[in-house]
Scaffold this motif. Structure first.
Motif, PDB file in Angstrom:
ATOM      1  N   GLU A   5       0.832  -1.202   0.000  1.00 32.69           N
ATOM      2  CA  GLU A   5       0.000   0.000   0.000  1.00 32.69           C
ATOM      3  C   GLU A   5       0.875   1.265   0.000  1.00 32.69           C
ATOM      4  O   GLU A   5       0.565   2.244  -0.687  1.00 32.69           O
ATOM      5  N   VAL A   6       1.967   1.221   0.767  1.00 31.36           N
ATOM      6  CA  VAL A   6       2.896   2.355   0.802  1.00 31.36           C
ATOM      7  C   VAL A   6       3.519   2.564  -0.570  1.00 31.36           C
ATOM      8  O   VAL A   6       3.611   3.698  -1.065  1.00 31.36           O
ATOM      9  N   ASP A   7       3.941   1.472  -1.195  1.00 30.50           N
ATOM     10  CA  ASP A   7       4.560   1.564  -2.524  1.00 30.50           C
ATOM     11  C   ASP A   7       3.571   2.118  -3.551  1.00 30.50           C
ATOM     12  O   ASP A   7       3.939   2.922  -4.414  1.00 30.50           O
ATOM     13  N   GLU A   8       2.322   1.686  -3.452  1.00 33.03           N
ATOM     14  CA  GLU A   8       1.301   2.160  -4.387  1.00 33.03           C
ATOM     15  C   GLU A   8       1.043   3.646  -4.193  1.00 33.03           C
ATOM     16  O   GLU A   8       0.889   4.398  -5.169  1.00 33.03           O
ATOM     17  N   THR A   9       1.025   4.086  -2.940  1.00 32.13           N
ATOM     18  CA  THR A   9       0.809   5.502  -2.643  1.00 32.13           C
ATOM     19  C   THR A   9       1.965   6.341  -3.180  1.00 32.13           C
ATOM     20  O   THR A   9       1.759   7.394  -3.799  1.00 32.13           O
ATOM     21  N   ARG A  10       3.194   5.879  -2.954  1.00 29.68           N
ATOM     22  CA  ARG A  10       4.369   6.595  -3.457  1.00 29.68           C
ATOM     23  C   ARG A  10       4.315   6.715  -4.976  1.00 29.68           C
ATOM     24  O   ARG A  10       4.573   7.781  -5.543  1.00 29.68           O
ATOM     25  N   ALA A  11       3.985   5.609  -5.642  1.00 34.52           N
ATOM     26  CA  ALA A  11       3.933   5.613  -7.101  1.00 34.52           C
ATOM     27  C   ALA A  11       2.863   6.571  -7.603  1.00 34.52           C
ATOM     28  O   ALA A  11       3.058   7.282  -8.604  1.00 34.52           O
ATOM     29  N   ARG A  12       1.739   6.627  -6.907  1.00 34.59           N
ATOM     30  CA  ARG A  12       0.649   7.512  -7.304  1.00 34.59           C
ATOM     31  C   ARG A  12       1.058   8.980  -7.139  1.00 34.59           C
ATOM     32  O   ARG A  12       0.735   9.823  -7.983  1.00 34.59           O
ATOM     33  N   ILE A  13       1.771   9.278  -6.067  1.00 31.84           N
ATOM     34  CA  ILE A  13       2.226  10.656  -5.839  1.00 31.84           C
ATOM     35  C   ILE A  13       3.246  11.063  -6.897  1.00 31.84           C
ATOM     36  O   ILE A  13       3.193  12.171  -7.437  1.00 31.84           O
ATOM     37  N   VAL A  14       4.178  10.176  -7.202  1.00 34.98           N
ATOM     38  CA  VAL A  14       5.194  10.479  -8.218  1.00 34.98           C
ATOM     39  C   VAL A  14       4.536  10.698  -9.581  1.00 34.98           C
ATOM     40  O   VAL A  14       4.883  11.630 -10.316  1.00 34.98           O
ATOM     41  N   ALA A  15       3.573   9.848  -9.921  1.00 35.04           N
ATOM     42  CA  ALA A  15       2.859  10.006 -11.193  1.00 35.04           C
ATOM     43  C   ALA A  15       2.114  11.332 -11.227  1.00 35.04           C
ATOM     44  O   ALA A  15       2.089  12.024 -12.256  1.00 35.04           O
ATOM     45  N   ALA A  16       1.533  11.712 -10.099  1.00 37.28           N
ATOM     46  CA  ALA A  16       0.818  12.992 -10.018  1.00 37.28           C
ATOM     47  C   ALA A  16       1.785  14.163 -10.179  1.00 37.28           C
ATOM     48  O   ALA A  16       1.477  15.155 -10.841  1.00 37.28           O
ATOM     49  N   ALA A  17       2.961  14.032  -9.580  1.00 40.68           N
ATOM     50  CA  ALA A  17       3.966  15.099  -9.687  1.00 40.68           C
ATOM     51  C   ALA A  17       4.444  15.247 -11.125  1.00 40.68           C
ATOM     52  O   ALA A  17       4.605  16.371 -11.629  1.00 40.68           O
ATOM     53  N   ARG A  18       4.667  14.139 -11.799  1.00 36.62           N
ATOM     54  CA  ARG A  18       5.095  14.195 -13.196  1.00 36.62           C
ATOM     55  C   ARG A  18       4.034  14.845 -14.074  1.00 36.62           C
ATOM     56  O   ARG A  18       4.340  15.705 -14.911  1.00 36.62           O
ATOM     57  N   ALA A  19       2.786  14.462 -13.867  1.00 36.96           N
ATOM     58  CA  ALA A  19       1.694  15.022 -14.669  1.00 36.96           C
ATOM     59  C   ALA A  19       1.525  16.507 -14.387  1.00 36.96           C
ATOM     60  O   ALA A  19       1.343  17.317 -15.315  1.00 36.96           O
ATOM     61  N   HIS A  20       1.586  16.885 -13.114  1.00 34.47           N
ATOM     62  CA  HIS A  20       1.423  18.289 -12.741  1.00 34.47           C
ATOM     63  C   HIS A  20       2.557  19.133 -13.315  1.00 34.47           C
ATOM     64  O   HIS A  20       2.333  20.238 -13.835  1.00 34.47           O
ATOM     65  N   LEU A  21       3.773  18.615 -13.231  1.00 31.67           N
ATOM     66  CA  LEU A  21       4.923  19.336 -13.755  1.00 31.67           C
ATOM     67  C   LEU A  21       4.808  19.531 -15.264  1.00 31.67           C
ATOM     68  O   LEU A  21       5.072  20.613 -15.795  1.00 31.67           O
ATOM     69  N   ALA A  22       4.402  18.470 -15.964  1.00 33.72           N
ATOM     70  CA  ALA A  22       4.270  18.547 -17.423  1.00 33.72           C
ATOM     71  C   ALA A  22       3.192  19.548 -17.835  1.00 33.72           C
ATOM     72  O   ALA A  22       3.336  20.260 -18.827  1.00 33.72           O
ATOM     73  N   GLU A  23       2.132  19.614 -17.057  1.00 34.57           N
ATOM     74  CA  GLU A  23       1.004  20.486 -17.409  1.00 34.57           C
ATOM     75  C   GLU A  23       1.225  21.943 -17.026  1.00 34.57           C
ATOM     76  O   GLU A  23       0.809  22.852 -17.744  1.00 34.57           O
ATOM     77  N   THR A  24       1.883  22.167 -15.899  1.00 27.52           N
ATOM     78  CA  THR A  24       1.982  23.532 -15.374  1.00 27.52           C
ATOM     79  C   THR A  24       3.391  24.113 -15.390  1.00 27.52           C
ATOM     80  O   THR A  24       3.559  25.328 -15.286  1.00 27.52           O
ATOM     81  N   GLY A  25       4.387  23.255 -15.479  1.00 25.78           N
ATOM     82  CA  GLY A  25       5.755  23.738 -15.427  1.00 25.78           C
ATOM     83  C   GLY A  25       6.226  24.077 -14.028  1.00 25.78           C
ATOM     84  O   GLY A  25       7.289  24.671 -13.846  1.00 25.78           O
TER      85      GLY A  25
END
Length: 205
Positions: A14-34
């Motif tokens: 569950e911890v690993d899944e949460t970490r992966a979800r946060i990292v994916a969110a950070a990548r998407a947010h960075l790509a969209e907003t800079g």
């Protein structure tokens, strides 16, 4: 497996899944907003802001995880192959190839991340540390080349930068109907540039 071991394994998953979800969110947010907003990343990942801090410690820690995610997806583990090649030019070619594959993983995210590094000191430190590792690798490989110019290490470092591949891919896109050329198409051109700059055989032999 004991019930306790099972529960511990389940919790870690569950911890690993949460970490992966946060990292994916950070990548998407960075790509969209800079940019990198921990509040926005937390909302996107559907976790509390405190969870982001608990998992990564700071914005820099989250960005390190983003870079690790890109490196894993981009096959950076293969970079070790460059340093085991007996032929020094084959080693340089592999270095160029692996870097091309890595930069191609998430071109927009990487572009935003490197642009932000010029504006945000915390991001800049993360990127500078990653670049330092590539600089060290370039120095090792350049040092093996026969009759290479004195600035061979600097040339190899600059020519294998994201910006080089990105610019060459943009030129390829300009000649493609509808654009959309993959950044990896730049790898052969970078290989030719590196060989020309460092005094290698032009035909790759």
């Amino acid at each position: 497996m004991s019930p306790r071991s099972y529960r511990m394994g389940q919790r870690q998953a569950e911890v690993d899944e949460t970490r992966a979800r946060i990292v994916a969110a950070a990548r998407a947010h960075l790509a969209e907003t800079g940019g990198v907003s921990l509040d926005a990343v937390a909302r996107r990942a559907d976790v509390a802001r405190a969870t982001v801090y608990y998992q990564f410690g700071s914005k820099a820690g989250l960005l390190e995880a983003v870079c690790d995610s890109l490196a894993e997806q981009g096959g950076m583990a293969r970079l070790a192959e460059a340093f085991t090649q007996a032929d020094p030019w084959a080693a340089v070619d592999r270095f160029v190839e692996v870097m091309g594959g890595f930069w191609a993983v998430d071109r927009v995210c990487t572009r935003r991340l490197r642009a932000l590094a010029a504006l945000d000191e915390e991001v800049g430190r993360v990127i500078a540390d990653r670049d330092a590792r590539r600089r060290e690798g370039a120095a090792v490989l350049a040092g093996r080349l026969p009759d290479a110019p004195a600035d061979a290490a600097r040339l190899l470092f600059v020519l294998t930068a994201f910006e080089t591949y990105d610019a060459l891919a943009a030129e390829a896109e300009a000649g493609t109907v509808g654009g959309g050329a993959d950044l990896a198409v730049a790898t052969p051109a970078v290989t030719r540039l590196v060989r020309a700059a460092l005094g290698g055989p032009a035909d790759g032999s």
